[in-house]
Design a protein around this motif. Structure first.
Motif, PDB file in Angstrom:
ATOM      1  N   ALA A 100     -11.574   2.095  -7.264  1.00 41.78           N
ATOM      2  CA  ALA A 100     -10.433   2.651  -6.720  1.00 41.78           C
ATOM      3  C   ALA A 100      -9.144   1.591  -6.828  1.00 41.78           C
ATOM      4  O   ALA A 100      -8.198   2.263  -7.045  1.00 41.78           O
ATOM      5  CB  ALA A 100     -10.679   3.146  -5.364  1.00 41.78           C
ATOM      6  N   VAL A 101      -9.380   0.438  -6.381  1.00 40.86           N
ATOM      7  CA  VAL A 101      -8.111  -0.394  -6.394  1.00 40.86           C
ATOM      8  C   VAL A 101      -7.864  -0.596  -7.911  1.00 40.86           C
ATOM      9  O   VAL A 101      -6.679  -0.391  -8.347  1.00 40.86           O
ATOM     10  CB  VAL A 101      -8.783  -2.073  -5.905  1.00 40.86           C
ATOM     11  N   ALA A 102      -8.974  -0.468  -8.938  1.00 41.28           N
ATOM     12  CA  ALA A 102      -8.383  -0.582 -10.377  1.00 41.28           C
ATOM     13  C   ALA A 102      -7.548   0.505 -10.846  1.00 41.28           C
ATOM     14  O   ALA A 102      -6.699   0.635 -11.466  1.00 41.28           O
ATOM     15  CB  ALA A 102      -9.625  -0.942 -11.165  1.00 41.28           C
ATOM     16  N   ARG A 103      -8.153   1.776 -10.289  1.00 40.25           N
ATOM     17  CA  ARG A 103      -7.363   2.989 -10.747  1.00 40.25           C
ATOM     18  C   ARG A 103      -5.898   2.801 -10.241  1.00 40.25           C
ATOM     19  O   ARG A 103      -4.868   3.479 -10.910  1.00 40.25           O
ATOM     20  CB  ARG A 103      -8.064   4.244 -10.098  1.00 40.25           C
ATOM     21  N   GLU A 105      -4.016   0.631  -9.334  1.00 42.13           N
ATOM     22  CA  GLU A 105      -3.210  -0.464 -10.105  1.00 42.13           C
ATOM     23  C   GLU A 105      -3.141  -0.459 -11.558  1.00 42.13           C
ATOM     24  O   GLU A 105      -2.513  -1.649 -11.922  1.00 42.13           O
ATOM     25  CB  GLU A 105      -3.611  -1.947  -9.289  1.00 42.13           C
ATOM     26  N   GLY A 106      -3.863   0.402 -12.092  1.00 52.42           N
ATOM     27  CA  GLY A 106      -3.881   0.227 -13.659  1.00 52.42           C
ATOM     28  C   GLY A 106      -4.584  -0.767 -14.215  1.00 52.42           C
ATOM     29  O   GLY A 106      -3.977  -1.351 -15.316  1.00 52.42           O
ATOM     30  N   LEU A 107      -5.417  -1.401 -13.704  1.00 50.09           N
ATOM     31  CA  LEU A 107      -6.212  -2.655 -13.989  1.00 50.09           C
ATOM     32  C   LEU A 107      -7.243  -2.292 -15.027  1.00 50.09           C
ATOM     33  O   LEU A 107      -7.888  -1.118 -15.147  1.00 50.09           O
ATOM     34  CB  LEU A 107      -6.993  -3.408 -13.018  1.00 50.09           C
ATOM     35  N   GLU A 108      -7.374  -3.133 -16.170  1.00 49.55           N
ATOM     36  CA  GLU A 108      -8.427  -2.966 -17.227  1.00 49.55           C
ATOM     37  C   GLU A 108      -9.630  -2.990 -16.563  1.00 49.55           C
ATOM     38  O   GLU A 108     -10.646  -2.303 -17.302  1.00 49.55           O
ATOM     39  CB  GLU A 108      -8.347  -3.953 -18.318  1.00 49.55           C
ATOM     40  N   ARG A 109     -10.134  -3.804 -15.369  1.00 52.99           N
ATOM     41  CA  ARG A 109     -11.609  -3.610 -15.011  1.00 52.99           C
ATOM     42  C   ARG A 109     -11.243  -3.830 -13.333  1.00 52.99           C
ATOM     43  O   ARG A 109     -10.289  -4.046 -12.810  1.00 52.99           O
ATOM     44  CB  ARG A 109     -12.241  -4.956 -15.400  1.00 52.99           C
ATOM     45  N   ALA A 187      -6.515  -2.544   0.518  1.00 51.23           N
ATOM     46  CA  ALA A 187      -7.190  -1.230   0.991  1.00 51.23           C
ATOM     47  C   ALA A 187      -6.516   0.266   0.729  1.00 51.23           C
ATOM     48  O   ALA A 187      -7.014   1.132   0.666  1.00 51.23           O
ATOM     49  CB  ALA A 187      -7.575  -1.581   2.472  1.00 51.23           C
ATOM     50  N   LEU A 188      -5.106  -0.153   1.235  1.00 51.77           N
ATOM     51  CA  LEU A 188      -4.311   1.094   0.793  1.00 51.77           C
ATOM     52  C   LEU A 188      -4.544   1.621  -0.307  1.00 51.77           C
ATOM     53  O   LEU A 188      -4.497   2.855  -0.423  1.00 51.77           O
ATOM     54  CB  LEU A 188      -3.008   0.949   1.282  1.00 51.77           C
ATOM     55  N   ALA A 189      -4.282   0.943  -1.291  1.00 53.91           N
ATOM     56  CA  ALA A 189      -4.583   1.266  -2.576  1.00 53.91           C
ATOM     57  C   ALA A 189      -5.924   2.141  -3.033  1.00 53.91           C
ATOM     58  O   ALA A 189      -5.951   3.152  -3.644  1.00 53.91           O
ATOM     59  CB  ALA A 189      -4.277   0.027  -3.476  1.00 53.91           C
ATOM     60  N   ALA A 190      -6.864   1.526  -2.541  1.00 54.16           N
ATOM     61  CA  ALA A 190      -8.319   2.078  -2.850  1.00 54.16           C
ATOM     62  C   ALA A 190      -8.290   3.442  -2.024  1.00 54.16           C
ATOM     63  O   ALA A 190      -8.583   4.597  -2.585  1.00 54.16           O
ATOM     64  CB  ALA A 190      -9.263   1.115  -2.079  1.00 54.16           C
ATOM     65  N   LEU A 191      -7.530   3.501  -0.755  1.00 55.81           N
ATOM     66  CA  LEU A 191      -7.805   4.867  -0.317  1.00 55.81           C
ATOM     67  C   LEU A 191      -6.989   5.880  -0.940  1.00 55.81           C
ATOM     68  O   LEU A 191      -7.173   7.085  -1.026  1.00 55.81           O
ATOM     69  CB  LEU A 191      -7.175   4.795   1.358  1.00 55.81           C
TER      70      LEU A 191
END
Length: 205
Positions: A100-103, A105-109, A187-191
């Motif tokens: 969820a953090v990756a989604r 923040e647009g991370l590749e992994r 954690a906010l990003a994941a939520l």
């Protein structure tokens, strides 16, 4: 006498006989096994995790010779305090959190456990003092916890819920404007990206 093992949303440790839904630790031993009291330290490493109360049939003496067991009302509490899901006993949740953090923040992994730990440690502390994040309520996902005077409020749907060691209590409408947010930005990003925290049943009332 209850141990000083209960974690508040601001990360402080208090004595309370209830244990909540999750166990955790902060990387090692913070207590004296002989007296079963806390020393001056409140963590031994950047690895602050939240775990299952029972896993693999293991049996532990709480606050014995090993690490200092900590207890959380539920996951929004643990996330606000700066803990993440454990990659051993809560592997599916830990992988979902990282994804969820990756989604978000647009991370590749997805970030590794170590990368998450380093990020969260920077976000939850300013030296040895708890770091607050001043953010607009409109940008906060459900599950975020804010400080409001002496109270800790979780945001859920259109409501605010007040933290107590035993349960969430109704606290009126969801606040608006700028708020002092305890839940770290990672954690906010994941939520916000769909990570589903494990709420205490009282939050459903």
């Amino acid at each position: 006498m209850p141990l000083q093992s209960r974690v508040r949303p601001d990360g402080e440790l208090v004595a309370d006989p209830t244990r909540g839904l999750l166990l955790g630790n902060r990387g090692g031993r913070l207590h004296d096994p002989a007296t079963r009291t806390l020393g001056r330290r409140r963590w031994t490493s950047a690895r602050w995790i939240s775990c299952e109360l029972a896993f693999g049939g293991r049996r532990r003496e709480v606050w014995g010779e090993g690490y200092t067991e900590l207890f959380f009302l539920d996951e929004p509490t643990a996330l606000a305090a700066g803990h993440r899901p454990c990659y051993e006993c809560r592997r599916a949740d830990a992988l979902a959190f990282a994804a969820a953090v990756a989604r978000a923040e647009g991370l590749e992994r997805a970030p590794t456990a170590g990368e998450l730990d380093r990020r969260l440690h920077r976000e939850r502390l300013d030296g040895r003092v708890r770091r607050l994040h001043r953010l607009d309520a409109a940008d906060l996902p459900d599950g975020a916890v804010v400080a409001s005077g002496d109270a800790f409020l979780a945001l859920r749907d259109d409501r605010a819920l007040a933290w107590t060691p035993a349960a969430w209590l109704p606290a009126g409408a969801r606040p608006d404007g700028e708020l002092d947010v305890l839940t770290p930005p990672t954690a906010l990003a994941a939520l916000a990206a769909g990570f589903a925290p494990r709420w205490h049943p009282s939050a459903e009332a």
